[in-house]
Design a protein around this motif. Structure first.
Motif, PDB file in Angstrom:
ATOM      1  N   TYR A   1      40.735  46.681  29.021  1.00 15.38           N
ATOM      2  CA  TYR A   1      41.428  47.969  29.014  1.00 15.38           C
ATOM      3  C   TYR A   1      42.501  47.919  27.949  1.00 15.38           C
ATOM      4  O   TYR A   1      43.306  46.986  27.904  1.00 15.38           O
ATOM      5  N   GLU A   2      42.515  48.928  27.093  1.00 10.58           N
ATOM      6  CA  GLU A   2      43.546  49.054  26.068  1.00 10.58           C
ATOM      7  C   GLU A   2      44.183  50.427  26.205  1.00 10.58           C
ATOM      8  O   GLU A   2      43.482  51.439  26.183  1.00 10.58           O
ATOM      9  N   GLY A   3      45.475  50.434  26.368  1.00 14.40           N
ATOM     10  CA  GLY A   3      46.181  51.700  26.504  1.00 14.40           C
ATOM     11  C   GLY A   3      47.465  51.523  27.281  1.00 14.40           C
ATOM     12  O   GLY A   3      47.907  50.409  27.539  1.00 14.40           O
TER      13      GLY A   3
ATOM     14  N   GLU B   1      38.573  47.607  35.180  1.00 15.58           N
ATOM     15  CA  GLU B   1      39.324  48.130  34.033  1.00 15.58           C
ATOM     16  C   GLU B   1      39.959  49.479  34.353  1.00 15.58           C
ATOM     17  O   GLU B   1      41.072  49.770  33.888  1.00 15.58           O
ATOM     18  N   ILE B   2      39.312  50.298  35.149  1.00 12.69           N
ATOM     19  CA  ILE B   2      39.920  51.560  35.600  1.00 12.69           C
ATOM     20  C   ILE B   2      41.157  51.244  36.437  1.00 12.69           C
ATOM     21  O   ILE B   2      42.172  51.951  36.353  1.00 12.69           O
ATOM     22  N   GLY B   3      41.091  50.169  37.216  1.00 11.85           N
ATOM     23  CA  GLY B   3      42.271  49.739  37.972  1.00 11.85           C
ATOM     24  C   GLY B   3      43.451  49.466  37.053  1.00 11.85           C
ATOM     25  O   GLY B   3      44.586  49.866  37.339  1.00 11.85           O
ATOM     26  N   HIS B   4      43.193  48.798  35.927  1.00 13.90           N
ATOM     27  CA  HIS B   4      44.271  48.566  34.957  1.00 13.90           C
ATOM     28  C   HIS B   4      44.782  49.889  34.401  1.00 13.90           C
ATOM     29  O   HIS B   4      45.988  50.054  34.205  1.00 13.90           O
ATOM     30  N   HIS B   5      43.901  50.830  34.151  1.00 12.98           N
ATOM     31  CA  HIS B   5      44.304  52.163  33.679  1.00 12.98           C
ATOM     32  C   HIS B   5      45.253  52.818  34.685  1.00 12.98           C
ATOM     33  O   HIS B   5      46.207  53.494  34.302  1.00 12.98           O
ATOM     34  N   LEU B   6      45.011  52.578  35.961  1.00 15.09           N
ATOM     35  CA  LEU B   6      45.859  53.153  37.008  1.00 15.09           C
ATOM     36  C   LEU B   6      47.154  52.373  37.217  1.00 15.09           C
ATOM     37  O   LEU B   6      48.028  52.800  37.960  1.00 15.09           O
ATOM     38  N   GLY B   7      47.267  51.202  36.558  1.00 17.46           N
ATOM     39  CA  GLY B   7      48.488  50.419  36.650  1.00 17.46           C
ATOM     40  C   GLY B   7      48.412  49.271  37.631  1.00 17.46           C
ATOM     41  O   GLY B   7      49.435  48.687  37.993  1.00 17.46           O
ATOM     42  N   ILE B   8      47.220  48.899  38.070  1.00 15.55           N
ATOM     43  CA  ILE B   8      47.050  47.811  39.023  1.00 15.55           C
ATOM     44  C   ILE B   8      46.849  46.502  38.247  1.00 15.55           C
ATOM     45  O   ILE B   8      45.977  46.419  37.388  1.00 15.55           O
ATOM     46  N   ASP B   9      47.658  45.485  38.565  1.00 19.33           N
ATOM     47  CA  ASP B   9      47.548  44.209  37.847  1.00 19.33           C
ATOM     48  C   ASP B   9      46.446  43.333  38.446  1.00 19.33           C
ATOM     49  O   ASP B   9      45.884  43.639  39.496  1.00 19.33           O
ATOM     50  N   ASP B  10      46.146  42.226  37.752  1.00 15.65           N
ATOM     51  CA  ASP B  10      45.053  41.345  38.167  1.00 15.65           C
ATOM     52  C   ASP B  10      45.259  40.761  39.563  1.00 15.65           C
ATOM     53  O   ASP B  10      44.306  40.609  40.322  1.00 15.65           O
TER      54      ASP B  10
ATOM     55  N   ARG C   1      46.763  42.100  42.182  1.00 18.33           N
ATOM     56  CA  ARG C   1      46.428  43.114  43.193  1.00 18.33           C
ATOM     57  C   ARG C   1      44.935  43.416  43.171  1.00 18.33           C
ATOM     58  O   ARG C   1      44.322  43.595  44.228  1.00 18.33           O
ATOM     59  N   LEU C   2      44.337  43.460  41.986  1.00 16.30           N
ATOM     60  CA  LEU C   2      42.890  43.682  41.912  1.00 16.30           C
ATOM     61  C   LEU C   2      42.149  42.565  42.610  1.00 16.30           C
ATOM     62  O   LEU C   2      41.137  42.801  43.275  1.00 16.30           O
ATOM     63  N   SER C   3      42.666  41.340  42.509  1.00 18.87           N
ATOM     64  CA  SER C   3      42.059  40.208  43.204  1.00 18.87           C
ATOM     65  C   SER C   3      42.147  40.396  44.718  1.00 18.87           C
ATOM     66  O   SER C   3      41.186  40.173  45.438  1.00 18.87           O
ATOM     67  N   GLU C   4      43.319  40.817  45.189  1.00 21.02           N
ATOM     68  CA  GLU C   4      43.493  41.091  46.621  1.00 21.02           C
ATOM     69  C   GLU C   4      42.497  42.138  47.107  1.00 21.02           C
ATOM     70  O   GLU C   4      42.014  42.077  48.236  1.00 21.02           O
ATOM     71  N   LEU C   5      42.215  43.102  46.243  1.00 22.80           N
ATOM     72  CA  LEU C   5      41.297  44.189  46.588  1.00 22.80           C
ATOM     73  C   LEU C   5      39.821  43.803  46.397  1.00 22.80           C
ATOM     74  O   LEU C   5      38.932  44.568  46.725  1.00 22.80           O
ATOM     75  N   GLY C   6      39.587  42.610  45.823  1.00 21.94           N
ATOM     76  CA  GLY C   6      38.220  42.137  45.615  1.00 21.94           C
ATOM     77  C   GLY C   6      37.581  42.615  44.326  1.00 21.94           C
ATOM     78  O   GLY C   6      36.364  42.586  44.191  1.00 21.94           O
ATOM     79  N   TRP C   7      38.397  43.004  43.348  1.00 22.37           N
ATOM     80  CA  TRP C   7      37.862  43.529  42.082  1.00 22.37           C
ATOM     81  C   TRP C   7      38.064  42.577  40.919  1.00 22.37           C
ATOM     82  O   TRP C   7      38.054  42.979  39.775  1.00 22.37           O
ATOM     83  N   VAL C   8      38.234  41.286  41.201  1.00 26.16           N
ATOM     84  CA  VAL C   8      38.328  40.285  40.113  1.00 26.16           C
ATOM     85  C   VAL C   8      37.188  39.325  40.275  1.00 26.16           C
ATOM     86  O   VAL C   8      36.794  38.965  41.347  1.00 26.16           O
TER      87      VAL C   8
END
Length: 84
Positions: A18-20, A66-75, A77-84
């Protein structure tokens, strides 16, 4: 914008990028920035040697990550949510 490229930059081991400026980091003065961009790397997914369904699921997971990063979620938290 979501784009697909053959492979990540040399020395990088990435499925996507994600770039932005995340939505969480945009202030009232946000303007004039280039559009956000999510890049999915085709070769990285192929190298995982998954079957067709597994590859589709992994690409979906990568895009959502990557959409999670767009929304401002870091790695973390994404791991906690099961998206890493």
């Amino acid at each position: 914008m979501v784009v697909v490229e053959e492979r990540p930059p040399p020395g990088e081991d990435l499925l996507g990028l994600y770039e932005g400026i995340s939505l969480a980091d945009r202030g009232m003065d946000y303007a004039g920035a280039l559009p956000d961009r999510i890049t999915i790397y085709m070769e990285s997914h192929i190298e995982m040697e998954l079957d067709r369904v597994g590859t589709i699921e992994e690409i979906r997971r990568t895009v959502l990550h990557e959409i999670g990063h767009h929304l401002g979620i870091d790695d973390a938290r994404l791991s906690e949510l099961g998206w890493v």
